[in-house]
Design an enzyme around this catalytic site. Structure first.
Site, PDB file in Angstrom:
ATOM      1  N   ASP A  97       0.864  -1.182   0.000  1.00 54.60           N
ATOM      2  CA  ASP A  97       0.000   0.000   0.000  1.00 54.60           C
ATOM      3  C   ASP A  97       0.896   1.226   0.000  1.00 54.60           C
ATOM      4  O   ASP A  97       1.994   1.194   0.596  1.00 54.60           O
ATOM      5  CB  ASP A  97      -0.915   0.035   1.236  1.00 54.60           C
ATOM      6  N   CYS A 121      -4.546   9.454 -20.726  1.00 54.98           N
ATOM      7  CA  CYS A 121      -3.634   9.237 -21.854  1.00 54.98           C
ATOM      8  C   CYS A 121      -4.373   9.002 -23.170  1.00 54.98           C
ATOM      9  O   CYS A 121      -3.850   9.319 -24.246  1.00 54.98           O
ATOM     10  CB  CYS A 121      -2.733   8.035 -21.572  1.00 54.98           C
ATOM     11  N   HIS A 162      -4.568   8.080 -13.783  1.00 51.48           N
ATOM     12  CA  HIS A 162      -3.420   7.545 -14.556  1.00 51.48           C
ATOM     13  C   HIS A 162      -2.444   6.798 -13.647  1.00 51.48           C
ATOM     14  O   HIS A 162      -2.017   5.685 -13.931  1.00 51.48           O
ATOM     15  CB  HIS A 162      -2.676   8.669 -15.285  1.00 51.48           C
TER      16      HIS A 162
HETATM   17  C1  LIG Z   1       4.990   5.085   4.327  1.00 52.01           C
HETATM   18  N1  LIG Z   1       5.779   4.184   5.103  1.00 52.01           N
HETATM   19  C2  LIG Z   1       5.181   3.388   6.026  1.00 52.01           C
HETATM   20  N2  LIG Z   1       3.846   3.321   6.227  1.00 52.01           N
HETATM   21  C3  LIG Z   1       3.675   2.455   7.251  1.00 52.01           C
HETATM   22  C4  LIG Z   1       2.483   2.054   7.889  1.00 52.01           C
HETATM   23  C5  LIG Z   1       1.138   2.582   7.375  1.00 52.01           C
HETATM   24  C6  LIG Z   1       0.755   1.846   6.104  1.00 52.01           C
HETATM   25  N3  LIG Z   1      -0.242   2.599   5.312  1.00 52.01           N
HETATM   26  C7  LIG Z   1      -1.531   2.703   5.955  1.00 52.01           C
HETATM   27  C8  LIG Z   1      -2.494   3.522   5.143  1.00 52.01           C
HETATM   28  C9  LIG Z   1      -2.031   4.964   4.955  1.00 52.01           C
HETATM   29  C10 LIG Z   1      -3.171   5.838   5.403  1.00 52.01           C
HETATM   30  C11 LIG Z   1      -4.349   4.964   5.631  1.00 52.01           C
HETATM   31  C12 LIG Z   1      -3.839   3.574   5.847  1.00 52.01           C
HETATM   32  C13 LIG Z   1       2.594   1.164   8.999  1.00 52.01           C
HETATM   33  N4  LIG Z   1       1.445   0.783   9.657  1.00 52.01           N
HETATM   34  C14 LIG Z   1       1.560   0.003  10.756  1.00 52.01           C
HETATM   35  N5  LIG Z   1       0.450  -0.351  11.440  1.00 52.01           N
HETATM   36  N6  LIG Z   1       2.779  -0.469  11.212  1.00 52.01           N
HETATM   37  C15 LIG Z   1       3.937  -0.167  10.578  1.00 52.01           C
HETATM   38  O1  LIG Z   1       5.025  -0.621  11.007  1.00 52.01           O
HETATM   39  C16 LIG Z   1       3.874   0.699   9.419  1.00 52.01           C
HETATM   40  C17 LIG Z   1       5.041   1.079   8.738  1.00 52.01           C
HETATM   41  C18 LIG Z   1       4.931   1.973   7.657  1.00 52.01           C
HETATM   42  N7  LIG Z   1       5.862   2.561   6.873  1.00 52.01           N
HETATM   43 ZN   LIG Z   2      -2.435   6.898 -18.503  1.00 51.81          ZN
END
Ligand SMILES: CNc1nc2c(CCNCC3CCCC3)c3nc(N)[nH]c(=O)c3cc2[nH]1
Ligand SMILES: [Zn+2]
Length: 373
Positions: free
Chosen positions: A267, A310, A336
């Site tokens: 994600d 595009c 996109h």
């Molecule tokens: C961007 N880097 C990063 N994100 C992490 C995230 C968030 C992942 N993305 C969640 C979505 C973003 C907004 C809504 C849900 C992490 N989340 C948890 N629980 N634990 C991590 O070690 C953890 C580690 C992460 N490292």
């Molecule tokens: Zn495109």
């Protein structure tokens, strides 16, 4: 349609895997990229457009939704799927990571985290039990354990203490989650960039038992080199018959390198967030559409892309609507970028199934080296 949650591996190529997660709300092709829908919307996208890009699942956000409009209100209104008009699987994060990166006046104890809302300053508390309750009220299909994620670099003691707290919280999350057929609970491995701590975390999580396992604690400022070094060993510590989810990753080349090392789910806010700033991902690299050189360019953003931006507009038009800050600019570039990510994931799945992932990776890097885009 199944009433249970299950994962089937279809093919492997080295450490790379392709397969399918089956849930009562639909199937998820892996490796999968999951668009982020923070406040019950993937910004600038209608849900049917998100589906049209090829997404099988999207992310919701416990932290944002508990503050506004609250999980209780969403539950009263029929749950998050109905509320946001997305009837396929939803994964929700547990909120801890967002509290530490967004909220004010945070206080961390064995019990959980107290904090003030960044929306209206009201006081709130998140514990493993409350996080499970919120994610149940939202009705999410894949629930994440409540954990603590330390920023890197950090001293060994800090990483060890934080990981052990997260493992105690993982046990409490499992206990509070209860028995919910068709819904999954994922454990989150911590341990920073320290191999023996990653091993201790994996052993603890396996002992508790989860439907899937996330590699947490990365993409927190350590850089790609250190992240890949950790991914050389961390995913292999987790059960190979369960999905492995690398949280918060990432750029297209991060995803390729992580798939190569055994990751199944991703994600990242990058494609949607950077789309709103005019950054377009293409097979030849990133195009900043606000750059003056696009003002008279009649060509599409990416002639090999079939997305609406595009296939129906010129670079000149995209440049114009971004410069004028027209709402359609966010819609078109987000569409996109999410489409580009899903095309990349489909290419990865096909390459693994054909046993040619290394060739696919080489072609990916060669295309980006072709210079001017
Ligand atoms: C961007 N880097 C990063 N994100 C992490 C995230 C968030 C992942 N993305 C969640 C979505 C973003 C907004 C809504 C849900 C992490 N989340 C948890 N629980 N634990 C991590 O070690 C953890 C580690 C992460 N490292
Ligand atoms: Zn495109």
């Amino acid at each position: 349609m199944t009433q249970r949650f299950s994962f089937a591996l279809h093919a492997t190529d080295g450490k790379a895997r392709t397969g399918m997660i089956s849930t009562p709300r639909g199937e998820i092709r892996t490796p999968a990229f999951m668009p982020v829908g923070t406040a019950a919307t993937v910004k600038a996208m209608m849900p049917e457009s998100v589906r049209a890009t090829g997404a099988d699942i999207l992310l919701g956000n416990t932290y944002h939704l508990m503050l506004r409009p609250t999980a209780e209100r969403i539950d009263r209104l029929g749950g998050l799927h109905k509320f946001m008009n997305w009837d396929r699987p939803i994964l929700t994060d547990s909120g801890g990571f967002q509290v530490m990166s967004l909220a004010d006046l945070r206080k961390l104890t064995e019990e959980g985290v107290t904090f003030r809302s960044h929306v209206d300053g009201s006081r709130h508390m998140l514990t493993p039990e409350r996080s499970m309750e919120i994610q149940k009220l939202l009705g999410s299909d894949i629930v994440m354990c409540f954990d603590e994620c330390p920023a890197l670099p950090a001293p060994r003691e800090r990483i060890a203490e934080s990981m052990r707290l997260s493992m105690r919280w993982a046990a409490r999350s499992r206990e509070a989650f209860g028995d919910r057929p068709g819904h999954a609970l994922f454990g989150i491995q911590q341990g920073g960039d320290i191999e023996d701590l990653r091993g201790e975390s994996a052993e603890k999580l396996r002992g508790i038992g989860f439907d899937g396992y996330a590699v947490g604690g990365l993409a927190v400022g350590e850089g790609q080199e250190i992240m890949f070094k950790v991914l050389d060993y961390a995913p292999g510590m987790l059960p190979e018959d369960k999905p492995r989810y690398l949280m918060g990753v990432g750029k297209p080349d991060d995803i390729l390198g992580a798939v190569k090392r055994g990751i199944d789910m991703f994600d990242c806010v990058l494609p949607s967030r950077s789309g709103r700033t005019g950054q377009a991902f293409t097979r030849r690299g990133v195009v900043n559409i606000k750059n003056a050189r696009h003002a008279d360019d009649p060509r599409p953003l990416d002639e090999s892309c079939s997305c609406p931006a595009c296939s129906q507009y010129s670079r000149a038009y995209l440049h114009h609507v971004f410069r004028s800050q027209e709402i359609i600019s966010s819609m078109l570039l987000t569409w996109h970028n999410l489409h580009y990510y899903q095309v990349l994931m489909q290419g990865i799945r096909d390459a693994i199934a054909a046993g040619r992932f290394d060739a696919f990776e080489a072609e990916f890097h060669a295309a980006r080296a072709m210079g001017d885009i």
